[in-house]
Design an enzyme around this catalytic site. Structure first.
Site, short mmCIF file in Angstrom:
data_model
loop_
_atom_site.label_atom_id
_atom_site.label_comp_id
_atom_site.label_asym_id
_atom_site.label_seq_id
_atom_site.Cartn_x
_atom_site.Cartn_y
_atom_site.Cartn_z
N GLY A 70 -7.40 1.36 -5.05
CA GLY A 70 -8.44 0.22 -5.40
C GLY A 70 -8.61 -0.88 -4.36
N THR A 71 -7.54 -1.26 -3.68
CA THR A 71 -7.45 -2.13 -2.74
C THR A 71 -8.63 -1.89 -1.65
OG1 THR A 71 -5.36 -3.29 -3.26
CG2 THR A 71 -6.25 -3.52 -0.89
N CYS A 121 9.46 -18.39 -8.90
CA CYS A 121 10.73 -18.23 -8.74
C CYS A 121 10.83 -16.44 -8.71
CB CYS A 121 11.68 -18.60 -9.35
SG CYS A 121 11.25 -18.46 -11.44
N SER A 138 -9.20 1.20 -9.69
CA SER A 138 -8.19 1.88 -9.23
C SER A 138 -7.47 2.69 -10.35
CB SER A 138 -7.11 0.99 -8.91
OG SER A 138 -6.10 1.46 -8.36
N ALA A 139 -7.18 3.96 -9.96
CA ALA A 139 -6.79 5.10 -10.83
C ALA A 139 -5.54 4.81 -11.74
CB ALA A 139 -6.78 6.46 -10.36
N HIS A 140 -4.58 4.27 -11.07
CA HIS A 140 -3.30 3.97 -11.44
C HIS A 140 -3.15 2.89 -12.65
CE1 HIS A 140 -1.60 0.40 -9.35
NE2 HIS A 140 -2.55 0.70 -8.55
N GLN A 185 -8.94 -3.72 -14.01
CA GLN A 185 -8.04 -3.96 -15.44
C GLN A 185 -8.83 -3.22 -16.55
OE1 GLN A 185 -5.03 -4.72 -15.74
NE2 GLN A 185 -4.35 -5.00 -13.64
#
Length: 532
Positions: free
Chosen positions: A69-70, A323, A197-199, A180
């Protein structure tokens, strides 16, 4: 172990597993070859492309598969900007985009282009009029605009159709990051480019989608070959592509009923967490949101400790707190929204989540939060802290040497910082916090302004030395001493943790105190709070 982090990566859908194994036997050949194995591979690739195109709502020849996807985002942005370079080098993005979009924007800036960032409101949603203003007011003609379909951290859905219409009227293509939301349904509106993005929907990692509508000027960047219409170089991973397409079709078939069920579970979390845990802010749009995702932040809590506690209780969740990040800076999404970042928890339920697991999460969460707060010494009532300056009753504050005129070097530095902040006339720190997000969250009063502007002529009644301490400790120290000053008096918090710029104003908003503003100091910054 209940897995509540589907927004990061959804568990593999059973259909994806089955399709992947089957395609390993049939789809290992080169789809560019004419012999039997090549023809089989080509048939599988073409069928997967048709399936994915049906899910997206585009033509098969408009869709290509990428290595992630990136990569789809980077190739889409670079190709669209290059295709319209004669128009201009302006790029417009929202302040809450995925890091892949923001990294591409940074690369564009380094290469000499300009980027205009559109702010959001406290729910994380953009206004179409803000995009219209950005397109008109950009430093140079805009070649491309980008907007996610839904936010990955807080679940807020964006008005893509309205923004697409604004972009169409301005003659600017809109790229939509649908990572998303695509598993839940099509992205409506007249967008020009789309990535996914498939995952994120239960397909295998390593498969992305890039859709470029016909008529959109696009010039692929970097070395190209004959694969994927010249837009995504390299041998296609056909088994993974087949699994991605098959799982997308499967999750879409279940989407309506599962979205209704998960939305009910998420609403239960949104409602009950503030009832069970004090000092909690639930963030994101309460109605226009993804059905499976909810995010909340807990005052006086170290996000990393909270996640470790939940992990020991066998719950897998994620966080946008500074954090929990190697950068020690708050999530850019929470910063843009102007909401509390400390003790942040994102719960994103995968398909099939059991109601009993959600109930167990709600049962255990209060005790885990209480344990973290107790470990950090969070206030449970009127408690004192190490401060610099006179108390309301005239006594020396704890942490200051009893001998007349005696100060430790740390106390002297803190006092000097406060004095310098006052001497500088209370000038605002550049890029100071804004309660409603300012440029990043829809406008509003700048730090140091508003009703607290008269504090420029007064000295703080107390100065809390929180230099070298990471949030939530500066906020905890502030909470312990705020009742030690008279109503109307100012407490200054010296802090060098960047998260304090977000969390101290958020604390004021939650606790009914007045955030006066940020002042310059020799080290870090001085955050002024007036007791109400």
């Amino acid at each position: 172990m209940p897995y509540f982090d589907a927004a990061s990566s959804a568990p593999p859908h059973p259909v994806a597993r089955q399709a992947l194994l089957a395609a390993l036997d049939e789809g290992w050949g080169d789809p560019a070859r004419l012999y039997r194995e090549g023809r089989r591979a080509r048939l599988l690739l073409d069928a997967a492309r048709q399936t994915a195109a049906d899910a997206v709502g585009c033509r098969p020849d408009e869709l290509v598969f990428t290595a992630s996807g990136t990569r789809a985002v980077h190739q889409g942005i670079a190709g669209a900007l290059a295709g319209r370079r004669r128009v201009g080098r302006g790029l417009v993005v929202s302040a809450v985009e995925h890091s892949s979009v923001l990294h591409a924007a940074t690369a564009h800036t380094v290469a000499g282009g300009t980027v205009t960032e559109v702010g959001v409101d406290r729910t994380g949603r953009v206004a179409p009029t803000a995009y219209a203003d950005a397109l008109r007011g950009a430093a140079e003609p805009v070649a491309l605009a980008c907007l996610q379909s839904a936010n990955h951290e807080v679940g807020t859905e964006q008005p893509v159709a309205d923004v697409a219409e604004v972009c169409r009227a301005a003659g600017v293509p809109l790229l939509v990051d649908a990572a998303q939301s695509l598993g839940w349904g099509r992205v409506e509106g007249g967008w020009s480019l789309l990535t996914a993005s498939a995952h994120k929907w239960g397909g295998p990692a390593g498969v992305g989608l890039l859709v470029v509508r016909k008529g959109v000027r696009f010039a692929p960047q970097g070395p190209v070959d004959e694969r994927e219409s010249g837009r995504s170089a390299g041998f296609e991973n056909i088994p993974a592509i087949v699994a991605a397409a098959a799982s997308l079709r499967a999750v879409r078939a279940e989407a309506e009923s599962e979205a209704l069920r998960l939305r009910g579970l998420v609403e239960r979390v949104r409602t009950r967490v503030p009832e069970l845990v004090p000092d909690v802010e639930v963030v994101g749009d309460p109605t226009r949101r993804l059905p499976h995702l909810v995010t909340f932040s807990c005052l006086y809590v170290d996000g990393e400790s909270l996640l470790h506690g939940l992990d020991r209780a066998e719950f897998a969740v994620s966080s946008g707190s500074s954090c929990t990040s190697s950068t020690l800076t708050p999530s850019h999404v929470l910063r843009a929204m102007g909401v509390l970042s400390e003790g942040n928890v994102r719960v994103s339920l995968p398909v099939g989540t059991a109601e009993a697991d959600v109930e167990r999460f709600l049962e255990l969460l209060p005790g885990i939060v209480s344990a973290v707060r107790a470990k950090l010494g969070a206030p449970t009532g009127r408690e004192s802290a190490s401060v610099r300056g006179p108390r309301a009753d005239g006594a020396a504050p704890s942490g200051v040497a009893d001998a007349p005129g005696a100060q430790s070097s740390a106390a002297a530095d803190a006092a000097g910082d406060a004095a310098e902040a006052e001497a500088e006339g209370g000038a605002e720190a550049e890029g100071g916090a804004r309660r409603d997000g300012g440029a990043g969250a829809g406008g509003g009063a700048e730090s140091g302004g508003g009703a607290g502007g008269d504090a420029r002529e007064e000295a703080p009644a107390l100065t809390v030395d929180a230099l070298g301490k990471r949030c939530p400790l500066p906020v905890i120290e502030l909470a312990k001493v705020i009742e030690d000053v008279p109503v109307g008096a100012v407490v200054a918090v010296l802090a060098d943790d960047d998260a304090a710029r977000l969390d101290i104003p958020a604390w004021c908003d939650m606790r009914g105190q007045e955030y006066v503003g940020e002042r310059a100091a020799r080290r870090g910054a001085a955050y002024w709070v007036r007791r109400r």
